[in-house]
Design an enzyme around this catalytic site. Structure first.
Site, short mmCIF file in Angstrom:
data_model
loop_
_atom_site.label_atom_id
_atom_site.label_comp_id
_atom_site.label_asym_id
_atom_site.label_seq_id
_atom_site.Cartn_x
_atom_site.Cartn_y
_atom_site.Cartn_z
CD GLU A 195 -3.21 0.31 0.20
OE1 GLU A 195 -2.73 1.33 -0.34
OE2 GLU A 195 -4.39 -0.02 0.08
CG ASP A 241 -7.29 -0.29 -2.05
OD1 ASP A 241 -6.76 0.62 -1.39
OD2 ASP A 241 -7.23 -1.48 -1.69
CG ASN A 258 -8.78 2.70 0.44
OD1 ASN A 258 -7.59 2.96 0.61
ND2 ASN A 258 -9.28 1.51 0.76
#
Length: 307
Positions: free
Chosen positions: A31, A211, A161
């Site tokens: 991430e 995301d 997100n």
């Protein structure tokens, strides 16, 4: 939170673009992709592995830095320092030594939450988010860090997100992955703070969930689709204009990299994937470079203000 559907979902065929593996090591939860143009270096995290990954693009020699805290995103302060978004707040990191100093606490007293997504507004204000460690409904929030102070912006989210901003700084975007809604909110470009309530820009209805995201030089929103094996590209009006395939089932966060910002770095993860799913997904957890035929822009540096 207002939820006005701005644009109906559109189905588009996925494109296959040239791609290469930047890092074959498999992140449990890759991430927080970021890029420092001054040093031509890409950065990303394995949140659950508690590591920070460093990749100078001129050498492609990956360095992995162990962290004492669970961290999920970073912003450059200057050539020597970064601001790390971590489970207990914001930490100043010395790049040369790796030394961490916590500057601001965020939900540090709540052991049930951790940090998640973050991006810097063009004016230097950082938006950062929290979520429940088990993605508990409504446990997530988004905050602004400006002039040394933390201001709550939005609460009652589940998995915040897709934080990113229009190039002119007048619009902010974010998603709640649990709802698969991408929101837009008008901003004061001088402060990066909202001037009105968010409204729904669009809703993702296909496989997977919204995301991490980043905007390109034209203001298009490039959003990784966790569980959908790709990146969706949305216009500022909410239209789905492209779908680009990523060779991993769970892509997590994109960022434009390179001297011309013409490659898209995308992280991925194998979180919650059993042995059979991992075997069927050869790219799980790897980090990729995609030639997408678009151009991004430099990520702004964060202003520490009065800290």
């Amino acid at each position: 939170m207002t939820t006005i559907e701005a644009v109906a979902p559109v189905t588009r065929s996925a494109e296959t673009v040239p791609v290469r593996i930047l890092d074959a090591a498999r992140c449990h939860l890759g991430e927080g992709a970021a890029y420092d143009a001054a040093s031509d270096t890409a950065w990303w995290f394995d949140i659950l592995g508690r590591t920070l990954h460093e990749a100078p693009l001129s050498t492609h020699r990956i360095a992995v830095h162990a962290l004492p805290v669970m961290a999920s995103a970073l912003a450059m302060v200057d050539d020597q320092r970064q601001l790390l978004v971590a489970e207990d707040g914001l930490h100043l990191r010395d790049i040369a030594t790796g030394h961490l100093e916590r500057l601001v606490a965020i939900e540090a007293e709540d052991a049930g939450t951790r940090s998640n997504d973050a991006r810097v507004h063009p004016c230097g204000t950082l938006w950062t988010s929290t979520m429940g460690r088990r993605a508990e409904k409504g446990a997530g929030s988004i905050y602004a860090f400006r002039d040394g102070a933390i201001t709550p912006l939005f609460t009652g989210l589940t998995i915040p997100n897709a934080i990113c901003f229009s190039p002119d700084g007048t619009t902010g975007y974010f998603a709640d992955t649990a709802e698969n809604r991408l929101y837009r909110v008008p901003l004061d470009p001088a402060t990066g703070l909202p001037t009105d309530a968010p409204t729904t820009l669009t809703r993702h209805t296909g496989p997977g969930g919204l995301d991490g995201a980043v905007t390109d030089a034209e203001g298009l929103i490039w959003c990784a689709i966790w569980g959908g094996g790709g990146v969706n590209v949305y216009s500022p009006a909410g239209a789905l204009v492209r779908r680009v395939t990523v060779p991993a089932r769970q892509p997590s966060c994109p960022v434009f990299v390179g001297e011309r910002f013409d490659r898209l770095l995308v992280t991925s993860a194998w979180e919650n994937m059993g042995a059979a799913l991992r075997a069927a997904d050869p790219g799980h957890g790897q980090t990729f470079l995609l030639d997408v035929g678009a151009r991004g822009r430099p990520e702004p540096r964060v202003r520490l203000g009065g800290v």
